[in-house]
Design an enzyme around this catalytic site. Sequence first.
Site, PDB file in Angstrom:
ATOM      1  CE  LYS A   1      -1.951   1.783   3.990  1.00  0.00           C
ATOM      2  NZ  LYS A   1      -1.636   3.226   4.074  1.00  0.00           N
ATOM      3  CG  ASN A   2       2.404   2.677   3.586  1.00  0.00           C
ATOM      4  OD1 ASN A   2       1.213   2.871   3.393  1.00  0.00           O
ATOM      5  ND2 ASN A   2       2.938   2.599   4.800  1.00  0.00           N
TER       6      ASN A   2
ATOM      7  CB  CYS B   1      -4.642   5.971  10.706  1.00  0.00           C
ATOM      8  SG  CYS B   1      -5.061   4.487   9.824  1.00  0.00           S
TER       9      CYS B   1
ATOM     10  NE  ARG C   1      -0.333   9.963  10.291  1.00  0.00           N
ATOM     11  CZ  ARG C   1      -0.634   8.948   9.508  1.00  0.00           C
ATOM     12  NH1 ARG C   1      -1.831   8.449   9.507  1.00  0.00           N
ATOM     13  NH2 ARG C   1       0.274   8.430   8.712  1.00  0.00           N
TER      14      ARG C   1
ATOM     15  CG  ASP D   1       2.567   1.401   9.555  1.00  0.00           C
ATOM     16  OD1 ASP D   1       2.186   2.287  10.339  1.00  0.00           O
ATOM     17  OD2 ASP D   1       2.680   1.594   8.325  1.00  0.00           O
TER      18      ASP D   1
ATOM     19  NE  ARG E   1      -7.165   4.134   5.268  1.00  0.00           N
ATOM     20  CZ  ARG E   1      -6.259   4.803   5.952  1.00  0.00           C
ATOM     21  NH1 ARG E   1      -6.437   5.012   7.235  1.00  0.00           N
ATOM     22  NH2 ARG E   1      -5.176   5.281   5.375  1.00  0.00           N
TER      23      ARG E   1
END
Length: 416
Positions: free
Chosen positions: A22-23, A116, A121, A305, A397
């Site tokens: 994903k990242n 998230c 952030r 993570d 997600r």
Amino acid sequence: MDAVRIYGGNCLHGQTAIQGSKNASLPILAATLLINGTCEIENCPDISDVYHMQRLLESLGCKIIRDGSLVRVNTEGLSECDMPADSVGVMRSSIMLLGALLARIGSVSMEYPGGCVIGARPIDLHLQSLRKMGVVTEQQERGFSARAVRLQGTVFRLPFVSVGVTENLLLAAVLAEGVTVIEPAAKEPEIQALCDFLNLAGARIEGKGSGRLIIHGVEKLTPVRFRVPADRIVAGTYMCACMCTGGSVFLKGAPAQDMESVLACAREMGAAVECAADGILVTGPACERLPGVLKTGCYPAFPTDMQSPFMVTMAVSGHSGQIEEKVFENRFRIVPELLKMGADISIRGNTAYISGQGKLHGAIVQAEELRGGAALIVAALAAEGTSIVINRHYIDRGYEDIVLHLRNLGADIEHA
Ligand code: UD1
């Protein structure tokens, strides 16, 4: 319902193929904006964050065709438009479009990105850095606008390491005038994948993975076909599921070379971990005490993570342990939910103290963010009795059909 029901206690066995990262996919999809023509992105995971990124690109005039895990992005119709607020709001990676759009069309207005709820952030460093490249930003009612005539290369001495800022500046710098230096740059494998993608397309980026990136601006990039690497966080999550339940699982395609800190931790906790060219074989259970404090940090340190899945692994291990979260200030949101399952965990400051119970029991628990949600499923797999994890959409997600993957490994799990 937006939930998963798990009947805990089954050992996991067999093989599971690890999806694309994903990242890595998200910034690479954003990077296609820098290229006029059609890029082909292979191994692009079918997850909701990628879906939202595709929607954002479409709203900017791109044409997207998905064929299995291959995503084709044609950017010939790119123009300045309003991005759908729901997609911008749902994930933090929408900020990645900023650097790419400023480089390509010189003007952006967008709402503040979401993602998230694992800490404040902010995007202050993104905006502040881009201003240094000649971008003018303006606060708007619900977001901001930014514009630049041509981005100027510059030397960045950033106050801390940020994955997102490194990616955004890379996207801004590859077509900028002159040379850009990013230091300290994040070294995450996903950033290295972004550098590989951009260099394949004709960019001139030096120093990937070194903490100091030097980018020589070029006039244009050309369309390429690129394969997204496997997702180290998804692999680590299934590894924890295996460690918590016992059993033996081959994580096909798992990128062992990118997972050293995680594999070392799993071994220290007593799991058998064998790395092969095509994946990782993990055999549980993890029943040893982890010596010292597990500290999260920037790559190559232990990834934030993976913190929640390892917290669960400690909670079922029967030993005590400590985790210090050094990246995000609000990343212990699963603790109240784990307490409902019988865990014994307390938090002081940014450290969690886990007293492993050996066993958890089933409960109705609520996911509040992506990785924590997946970790609750891991906890439920190892717990006695039935659990329901509410808010499956957070998990969707980042995980391609987690229910099917775990069921194929022998878990008793279904959509609820
Ligand atoms: C990325 C990852 C996320 C991972 C995180 C850390 C993606 C899509 N997401 O998130 O999965 O958990 O890296 O490895 O790749 N910060 C500021 N101001 C800014 C930017 C960041 O204060 O302008 C702070 C953040 O609040 C955080 C720290 O910097 O405390 C690191 O965040 P960052 O590395 O930027 O994480 P993300 O790119 O958001």
